[in-house]
Enzyme design. Structure first.
Site, PDB file in Angstrom:
ATOM      1  N   HIS A 457       0.704  -1.183   0.039  1.00  0.00           N
ATOM      2  CA  HIS A 457      -0.060   0.054   0.038  1.00  0.00           C
ATOM      3  C   HIS A 457       0.827   1.172   0.188  1.00  0.00           C
ATOM      4  CE1 HIS A 457      -3.965   1.697  -0.080  1.00  0.00           C
ATOM      5  NE2 HIS A 457      -4.519   0.665   0.383  1.00  0.00           N
ATOM      6  N   ASP A 461      -2.477   3.056  -4.334  1.00  0.00           N
ATOM      7  CA  ASP A 461      -3.634   3.007  -3.669  1.00  0.00           C
ATOM      8  C   ASP A 461      -4.403   1.999  -4.066  1.00  0.00           C
ATOM      9  OD1 ASP A 461      -3.016   5.125  -1.665  1.00  0.00           O
ATOM     10  OD2 ASP A 461      -3.698   6.621  -2.982  1.00  0.00           O
TER      11      ASP A 461
END
Length: 486
Positions: A457, A461
């Protein structure tokens, strides 16, 4: 006059620092030629035969089969006849393994008055006095035994270093808090063997008092010894396992259920370390989608019906991955936390999970983005065969930028893969099975597959990860979409 040279475990490259002796290829007394393989070792990456840079007669071997040795530890000694030729070595280099220069001479440690010299070599040699010590002292023309220089952490007795059969015995004693100076070795000249250390550990575990909590308010709880706290690192089924019995946090005795201990080393140990590091360092997330793979399977059938080399399903999925990474380069990257930067990589070195008898390995296809389906098929087959034979080199197991995991071959539909550190993502592919599916507005039986993407992450995104996975699913459902990137 013959000169005795010591051959040490070479630098393994790729960050490897130790190896396990799997099989000796020579015995003491054998005549070896320059660059003849003398031992087969297993590292965290692969199994490989190590050649000796010297030619002559083997006078000693260090370490039994199953022993783990660090890089730089003595492997064997060779008595050679021509000193000028010996000092140069072969100069040849095995991939990831350099023979390098002969070991530098070291200052000999002389025992104090009255002390007996105690070489630390493994007693698998006909003449202990003719070979150098296990700690790496320089070859001497004299046949008198030479006391080994004291390695780091080696206990020193009141009259010199304690004679120990191998570094493994010292490590075993050190990890269990055992003072070797208190042991009487059962080997020749008082040499301390592994059996002596294990017997002492068993005795310590048996003699350890059972702590009882008194009824008085003032409680005195004895502290367990290190031998009680730390499991003994022995091979499965060893008699030293009782030393693993420990004390509970409250100080009361705790019964340890019997079981088989399997050492985490070699490939299994490397996998454990890498997966643990991935979980510690990478904030990962997973998304998944079901896709209709009927058209992809039909396309593969049509390709293979035209003649020529067969195209594998894994190769088609790999081709889809490289096309998707070209559209979403964020997932072909790594994170440099020291510089606080995301490094986007220019090339796709595609790793793929391969299950072998030695455990899970991840061979890497170099420059996968520049290969077609036929080339990918051939490379997957070559690396898979090498993985099963245990002949992959460290270079073939490192440097991946993205991993494809086809766990559908195990008959499972889905999974949440763990990212192969330091990569940024892994695509998982489940089994392709007939399922009810709405196709062109009608219910039909179609070949359905579940795709899952685990991603770091920090590099992107959910929108980017979802876009990547959706593009992969679109290519699976409509292979013609790939024509845009061909």
């Amino acid at each position: 006059m013959a000169q005795v040279l010591e051959f040490r475990l070479p630098d393994l490259g790729e960050g490897l620092t130790e190896a396990e002796i799997v099989r000796w290829l020579v015995r003491v007394g054998d005549v070896v030629a320059v660059d003849q393989p003398v031992v087969e070792v297993e590292t965290a990456k692969a199994m490989v035969e190590v050649p000796c840079p010297y030619g002559g007669v083997v006078t000693a071997r260090f370490g039994e089969e199953g022993t783990e040795l660090p890089v730089g530890a003595p492997l064997l000694t060779v008595a050679v006849g021509a000193p000028a030729e010996d000092d140069q070595g072969s100069g040849n280099v095995l991939v990831g393994y350099g023979t390098g220069a002969p070991p530098a001479r070291r200052r000999r440690v002389r025992p104090r008055a009255g002390a007996s010299a105690g070489p630390g070599a493994v007693p698998d040699r006909p003449d202990r006095a003719a070979a150098p010590s296990a700690a790496g002292s320089a070859p001497a023309a004299s046949a008198a035994p030479v006391t080994a220089p004291k390695p780091s952490g080696e206990p020193v007795g009141p009259m010199g270093p304690v004679p120990v059969i191998s570094p493994l015995v010292r490590r075993l004693a050190r990890e269990n808090g055992l003072d070797l100076r208190e042991l009487a070795g059962s080997g020749p000249d008082g040499l301390i063997l592994r059996a002596d250390v294990e017997q002492a550990l068993r005795a310590a575990a048996t003699a350890a008092p059972v702590t009882r909590v008194p009824a008085e308010p003032s409680r005195t709880v004895s502290t367990p010894t290190r031998a009680e706290r730390t499991p003994t690192p022995t091979r499965a089924g060893s008699a030293a396992e009782p030393a693993a019995a420990g004390m509970s946090a409250a100080g009361t005795s705790a019964a340890v259920a019997p079981g088989t201990r399997v050492p985490l080393r070699g490939v299994r140990g490397a996998v454990a370390d890498k997966l643990s590091r991935s979980r510690r360092e990478i904030p990962d997330a997973t998304c998944w989608v079901d896709a209709d793979a009927t058209e992809l399977m039909n396309a593969r059938t049509a390709m293979n019906a035209t003649g020529g080399p067969k195209i594998s399903l894994l190769a088609l999925l790999a081709r889809i991955c490289t096309a998707a990474l070209a559209r979403f380069p964020e997932l072909n990257s790594t994170v440099d936390m020291a510089a606080r930067e995301v490094v986007r990589l220019d090339r796709v070195h595609l790793g793929f999970a391969a299950q072998t008898e030695r455990g899970l390995v991840v061979p890497v296809v170099r420059d996968a983005h520049a290969r077609d389906a036929e080339s990918l098929t051939a490379e997957f087959a070559r690396l898979t065969e090498a993985a099963r034979a245990g002949t992959l080199t460290p270079a073939q197991l490192t440097g991946g930028t993205f991993t494809l995991n086809n766990y559908g071959v195990f008959g499972v539909d889905g999974s949440t893969p763990i990212i192969n550190h330091p990569e940024a993502a892994m695509l998982g592919v489940g089994r392709i099975v007939p399922k009810p599916w709405v196709h062109q507005g009608e219910l039909a039986v179609r070949q359905v597959v579940q795709l899952s993407l685990t991603f770091d992450h920090r590099v992107c995104d959910g929108g980017t990860a979802g876009g990547f996975l959706r593009y992969v699913a679109d290519c699976v459902e409509q292979p013609a979409v790939l024509l845009r990137s061909l």
